[in-house]
Design an enzyme around this catalytic site. Structure first.
Site, PDB file in Angstrom:
ATOM      1  N   HIS A  37      31.764  61.987  39.645  1.00  0.00           N
ATOM      2  CA  HIS A  37      30.746  62.138  40.723  1.00  0.00           C
ATOM      3  C   HIS A  37      29.786  60.948  41.082  1.00  0.00           C
ATOM      4  CE1 HIS A  37      27.554  61.871  37.851  1.00  0.00           C
ATOM      5  NE2 HIS A  37      26.788  62.563  38.233  1.00  0.00           N
ATOM      6  N   MET A  40      22.595  52.307  43.885  1.00  0.00           N
ATOM      7  CA  MET A  40      21.763  51.276  45.138  1.00  0.00           C
ATOM      8  C   MET A  40      22.281  50.167  45.245  1.00  0.00           C
ATOM      9  SD  MET A  40      17.847  50.574  44.966  1.00  0.00           S
ATOM     10  CE  MET A  40      18.264  49.531  43.651  1.00  0.00           C
TER      11      MET A  40
END
Lengths: 138, 476
Positions: free
Chosen positions: B399, B376
């Site tokens: 990923h 984030m």
């Protein structure tokens, strides 16, 4: 007071409960499970849900216990803070006491996806107390 | 991680030769600082995976690997069913088919900045996120079966999105050979209120702008233009997938002795692919993959509605949708022979190179988009499957950034409100019902994503195409 703690695991989190009996250790770990989501002291034990599971292997019984609670938390959208656990042989019966999730009051941090077999241990310690633990996926 | 016993084959490739019961080597792709920063448990788990029956090639770890359960997160392993190969619930993970879908808005960054506050508010209102949140949809038992069988195709037929979206979704939005009958009543019950929800933890819906283009040709082919805005949705199969993981991990642990499989640790519980349990799990897991694809399709629709209320001209075409917690049957050339393998990717993204038939025709000449979520408030990346990647880790790449710190430590160091305030000062609006959740997902609790994608590129796993910077992040 429940004797529980969290232990570090890279991306997830471990829960550990201790108690004078196996049932107490399972109950303490369940409080630790709630504490991943919210402060258990803010969860009022106003209604109870019956939990039953059976497994010949104590480790897997603990896995089933935590995962039964995770299922109830998800489907009833509840949090639990008090656990009356009875274990006889390979069967566990419990009443989990709690209340529906209140976003403002409980400020839940994260959903719990499932208890895992990682760092899974259920054993009696040299001091005679019981320990139950595993890593929980969040 | 202690590097003793690792042989450095190239700058970003490290090999542990098989010892003891290992059937194949363990191979880690990372530069030295990333590798030293990894937990020793990654090495131990990877070597354990290398002992499983029917494993082919090697057990691989991606540059973002970290301690998982059974398999490391960021782990890749392929098994040959005809040589006693196994399928492992822990090798897929609880969040089955968790993945990323990216949408091209066609809007410039300035257009979003002009409505940023309102759009953040609208998205936070429209996207169900966080603990206890519920979706609008309630499925009957037969509708649930249909959803579990047809995935995003079912969602489109129900009016969520367009048929054109499906071309840009892995397997055209629908995973074959799903078995709704192998999904337990508990798993179905868990999904009853959760269709079209984002979840919590590291799941998010993020509005991002293309801050840098690293490969102009491929970026143009993907429709990524500097200064334009995309939306990325990171989530999975919700409660249904979590419960399937729970059910089958237990059943595999219970039945492993009956299969004669010697496990170095019970957390590696698995079943032969050619067993009733193995087939049942594969059928249930594919149903969960369809659930994840349907879920991301519904969220796409909700996101489009929100955008259109603010920006009438926003298009939100699908760039691509790819999962990173899966087991899929793929054909790979191993020592000159074409073999059909069950490839487990747990926290690893499929990365087919240019020309691969499974890549949509409109993208095929560029290679498959590989969508990498950062933490984030930090960057995300779009990579492309590299030519020759099929020779490296069965066409797989990283990923995400990967955590470097526990949730507990993160909440000790950061406060949610303060983080939201600081990020707002940098032009990033965070919308979450949980400030503790925000603190647990603090950017500083993750490895720098730049180092991870650089290592992935240097290892030949994928090519960097574009860097995306966040503008709005809706989290659970």
């Amino acid at each position: 007071m429940s004797d529980w703690q969290h232990f570090a695991h890279g991306a997830d989190i471990g829960v550990r409960g201790r108690g004078a009996t196996l049932a107490e250790a399972f109950a303490a770990a369940a409080v630790g499970l709630t504490a991943i989501v919210a402060d258990p002291l803010r969860v009022s034990p106003v209604e109870s849900v019956r939990v039953e599971c059976a497994m010949a292997d104590l480790g897997l019984l603990f896995y089933e216990w935590l995962n039964s609670l995770i299922f109830l938390m998800a489907t009833r959208r509840m949090l639990f803070s008090r656990f009356d656990v009875r274990i006889a042989g390979d069967t566990l019966e419990a009443d989990a006491w709690g209340e529906p999730v209140d976003i403002a009051r409980h400020a839940p941090a994260v959903e719990v996806k499932g208890a895992t077999l990682t760092e899974l241990a259920v054993r009696q310690e040299p001091d005679g107390r019981w320990l139950a633990q595993c890593v929980v996926d969040v | 991680m202690d590097l003793q016993g690792l042989r450095r084959e190239s700058e970003c490739c490290w090999v542990i030769e098989p010892t003891g019961t290992m059937r194949v080597p363990a191979i880690l792709y990372a530069d030295e600082p990333l590798l030293r920063g990894m937990d020793d448990k990654v090495r131990q788990q990877l070597c354990n995976v290398a002992t499983l029956p029917g494993i082919v090639g090697a057990a691989y770890a991606m540059p973002d690997a970290h301690w998982g359960y059974g398999f490391p997160i960021g782990g890749v392993a392929a098994f040959d069913a005809e040589r006693g190969g196994v399928v492992s619930a822990g090798g897929v993970g609880f969040d089955i088919s968790c993945g990323v879908r990216s949408l091209l808005t066609g809007c410039r960054r300035e257009e979003i900045v002009a409505v940023q506050q309102e759009l953040a508010h609208e998205l936070a209102r429209a996207i169900p996120a966080g603990v206890g949140s519920t979706g609008q949809l309630r499925l009957s038992s037969s509708e649930m079966d249909e959803m579990l069988t047809r995935g995003a195709r079912w969602a489109v037929a129900r009016g969520y999105g367009d048929v054109a979206d499906l071309d840009r979704v892995e397997e055209h939005g629908s995973i074959a050979h799903a078995k709704p009958g192998s999904v337990s009543p508990r798993a179905r019950e868990r999904q009853r209120h959760e269709m079209g929800t984002l979840g919590s933890g590291n799941h998010y819906l993020e509005v991002q702008w293309v801050a840098a283009v690293h490969d102009a040709r491929i970026a143009a082919g993907y429709g990524l233009r500097q200064g334009e805005v995309v939306v990325s949705i990171h989530c999975g199969s919700r409660g249904l997938g979590h419960q399937i993981g729970t059910d089958y991990l237990r059943d595999m642990a219970l039945q492993a002795p009956s299969f004669g499989i010697l496990l170095p640790d019970r957390e590696l519980a698995c079943a032969p692919i050619h067993s009733e349990l193995g087939q049942s799990y594969l059928g249930a897991m594919r149903a969960a993959m369809n659930c994840a694809l349907a879920n991301r399709q519904i969220l796409t629709h909700l996101c489009r509605e929100s955008f259109r209320r603010m920006l009438a001209r926003a298009e939100l075409r699908v760039l691509y949708d790819v999962s990173h917690n899966i087991c899929k049957v793929e054909e790979h050339v191993v020592q000159g022979q074409l073999r059909s393998l069950h490839v487990h990717r747990k926290g690893a993204t499929r990365a087919f190179g240019p020309g691969h038939a499974a890549v949509p025709e409109s993208l095929r000449e560029f290679g498959q988009p590989v969508l990498i979520g950062g933490s984030m408030g930090t960057a995300s990346y779009v990579l492309a499957g590299a030519a020759g990647g099929e020779m490296v880790a069965f066409s797989s790449a990283c990923h995400g950034a990967g955590r470097s710190m526990s949730r507990h430590e993160a909440t000790r160091r950061w406060h949610g409100r303060q983080l939201v305030h600081e990020l707002a000062g940098r032009g990033v609006l965070i919308r979450s019902p949980s400030m503790r959740g925000v603190a647990e997902e603090a950017p500083g609790a993750y490895k720098p994503v730049e180092e991870v994608v650089d290592a992935a590129e240097r290892a030949g796993l994928a090519r960097k195409v574009a860097r995306l910077e966040p503008m709005i992040c809706v989290k659970g």
